[in-house]
Write a protein that holds these residues in place. Structure first.
Motif, PDB file in Angstrom:
ATOM      1  N   LEU A 134     -26.871  -9.946   4.893  1.00 60.35           N
ATOM      2  CA  LEU A 134     -25.727  -9.460   5.665  1.00 60.35           C
ATOM      3  C   LEU A 134     -25.747  -7.936   5.768  1.00 60.35           C
ATOM      4  N   TYR A 396     -27.425 -17.951   5.384  1.00 59.68           N
ATOM      5  CA  TYR A 396     -27.625 -16.516   5.613  1.00 59.68           C
ATOM      6  C   TYR A 396     -27.870 -16.218   7.093  1.00 59.68           C
ATOM      7  N   PRO A 399     -24.389 -16.270   9.619  1.00 58.19           N
ATOM      8  CA  PRO A 399     -23.544 -15.067   9.481  1.00 58.19           C
ATOM      9  C   PRO A 399     -24.274 -13.798   9.933  1.00 58.19           C
ATOM     10  N   SER A 400     -25.563 -13.713   9.634  1.00 61.43           N
ATOM     11  CA  SER A 400     -26.338 -12.536  10.030  1.00 61.43           C
ATOM     12  C   SER A 400     -26.424 -12.443  11.548  1.00 61.43           C
ATOM     13  N   TYR A 424     -19.980 -16.243   6.236  1.00 62.58           N
ATOM     14  CA  TYR A 424     -20.783 -16.414   5.026  1.00 62.58           C
ATOM     15  C   TYR A 424     -19.970 -17.078   3.908  1.00 62.58           C
ATOM     16  N   ALA A 428     -21.236 -20.603   2.637  1.00 60.88           N
ATOM     17  CA  ALA A 428     -21.726 -20.612   1.255  1.00 60.88           C
ATOM     18  C   ALA A 428     -20.884 -21.541   0.396  1.00 60.88           C
ATOM     19  N   TYR A 439     -25.561 -20.592  -3.821  1.00 61.94           N
ATOM     20  CA  TYR A 439     -25.109 -19.413  -3.094  1.00 61.94           C
ATOM     21  C   TYR A 439     -24.030 -18.679  -3.876  1.00 61.94           C
TER      22      TYR A 439
END
Length: 463
Positions: A134, A396, A399-400, A424, A428, A439
């Motif tokens: 992130l 991951y 959200p990224s 995230y 997670a 996570y």
């Protein structure tokens, strides 16, 4: 001098340090032209921003050298100056616009927050809380955000709605057909477009050839071409300009504290604080590693902590001078690559910034197309962090991606950061409930997610 900066202890000498400092200055001197261009578009006085940029770059870089003995340079940062400008401009369409004075107040307050977070060690805790993917996504998203600004400022990208009989208001759903778009390619008949394209090509070639200060030399090259083609009139531009700095035009302490509780200002302060938090940490740790300061983890952590405090003071100090967030520049690594290891490198860079106060007429000649090309290339450099994101794991990756996509496409850094954090935490948590339990969701991430949801629920997307 050798004793003060402990040159022998660091395995260097004065000549090497001075050359390294000049190298760092050459690689980041473009900010002297770009920052006034970006903030001038938001309503700040261009010359006042130039003075603030040169003074901030000089004063706080010298402070880094003298008080931390670290070869890192500071100046108003790309990304946050773009966010500053876009926030002020976008707010003018609302019933409660944010003035440049209010935005500078937000920057000043974020600097105070940084000082408190640094002294209390909370700043370091927040760094641990956010997943690495992130953090890198934030950098990539800002890179694309800067690129869109460069494309738009140059005319390479134009925005317009054709073949419609009604206006499409800001903030509402734009009902256009699949083959229609509000984005268009600019025309090569516009001199700004071909000058910007030449600038991108020139900077790219210089970078491929590993020429130090490629961005700066690219800006100089485009300016010369613009003068030759008549797009810049030297006589008219320099008429009445003085080579001596006029500090009476410095926007010192130009704040509006009465507007602090304006609806959107709290969000702006939070965004300045959050984005700068990770940007500075990554830059400082990266430069410290390259300078060999992290070989002793204990000493390295202490050094980075002291550097963070100088950086925090620079944020508020820069706002007092009249510019957007001052931050540690990743270009500092250029000087380190040339052998810079101590604060003498930083002091040299700082002196060069102060000396630049006497070249305003030269800066005045630089066309917007040249600075636009620099913005596009800076975007390239920032997008390189995409390789550090784990796109194989959807917890991951999603959200990224949301972080990266929403920054340029909603023209707002805060929207991207907010989407990344909330998504995230949710993904997670679901991943852990499914039995994987691999996570890590720091308690601070939960706090941030709740605050973000409350912010959008109560204030809305335009706040």
């Amino acid at each position: 001098m050798g004793g003060f900066f402990r040159l022998k202890e660091h395995g260097t000498n004065a000549r090497t340090e001075i050359m390294a400092g000049l190298t760092t200055f050459m690689t980041m001197a473009y900010i002297l032209a770009v920052n006034p261009s970006v903030l001038g578009g938001a309503g700040l006085n261009v010359y006042s921003v130039f003075l603030a940029t040169a003074l901030a770059g000089g004063i706080f870089t010298i402070a880094m050298g003298l008080f931390v003995n670290f070869p890192a340079a500071l100046a108003p940062g790309m990304g946050l100056n773009a966010y500053f400008a876009s926030t002020v401009l976008a707010s003018k369409a609302t019933n409660s616009p944010i003035s440049p004075e209010m935005a500078l107040t937000a920057v000043f307050i974020s600097g105070i927050i940084f000082m408190i977070l640094t002294v209390t060690q909370i700043r370091q805790m927040l760094i641990v809380a956010v997943p690495d993917s992130l953090k890198h996504a934030i950098t990539v998203g800002i890179g694309l955000f800067i690129t869109i600004i460069g494309l738009k400022n140059s005319g390479i990208l134009t925005v317009g709605v054709e073949n419609t009989v009604t206006d499409i208001p800001k903030g509402q759903f734009t009902d256009v057909l699949g083959f229609e778009t509000v984005f268009h390619m600019g025309s090569l008949e516009n001199s700004s477009v071909y000058l910007a394209l030449l600038g991108v090509l020139l900077i790219a070639v210089l970078m491929v050839l590993r020429v130090p200060g490629a961005i700066l030399w690219g800006i100089v090259g485009v300016t010369i071409i613009a003068i030759i083609t008549g797009d810049v009139n030297v006589g008219e531009t320099l008429k009445g300009q003085s080579w001596s700095p006029d500090f009476s035009q410095l926007s010192w302490w130009d704040f509006d504290f009465k507007g602090v509780w304006h609806t959107g200002l709290i969000s702006i302060i939070a965004t300045f604080t959050f984005v700068e938090l990770f940007d500075t940490f990554g830059t400082l740790v990266g430069t410290a590693n390259r300078a060999g300061a992290m070989k002793d983890p204990a000493k390295g952590k202490k050094l980075v902590g002291k550097a963070m405090f100088v950086d925090a003071v620079g944020v508020s100090g820069g706002a007092m001078l009249g510019t957007s967030t001052v931050t540690t520049f990743v270009e500092s690594s250029a000087g380190i690559a040339q052998g810079g290891r101590t604060g003498l490198t930083a002091v040299t860079t700082g002196i060069a910034f102060l000396a630049s106060l006497f070249i305003w007429p030269v800066i005045k000649l630089i066309p917007d197309s040249a600075t636009a090309a620099a913005l596009i290339i800076v975007g390239v450099l920032m997008v390189q962090s995409v390789k550090e994101i784990d796109f194989q794991d959807m917890v991951y990756a999603i959200p990224s991606f949301l972080t990266i996509a929403l920054m340029p496409f909603t023209y707002n850094i805060a929207n991207g950061v907010s989407a990344g954090i909330v998504s995230y935490v949710v993904l997670a948590a679901i991943g852990n409930l499914s039995g994987k339990n691999k996570y890590k969701v720091h308690w601070l991430m939960w706090v941030l997610a709740i605050l973000i949801i409350a912010r959008y629920a109560w204030i809305g997307s335009e706040g």
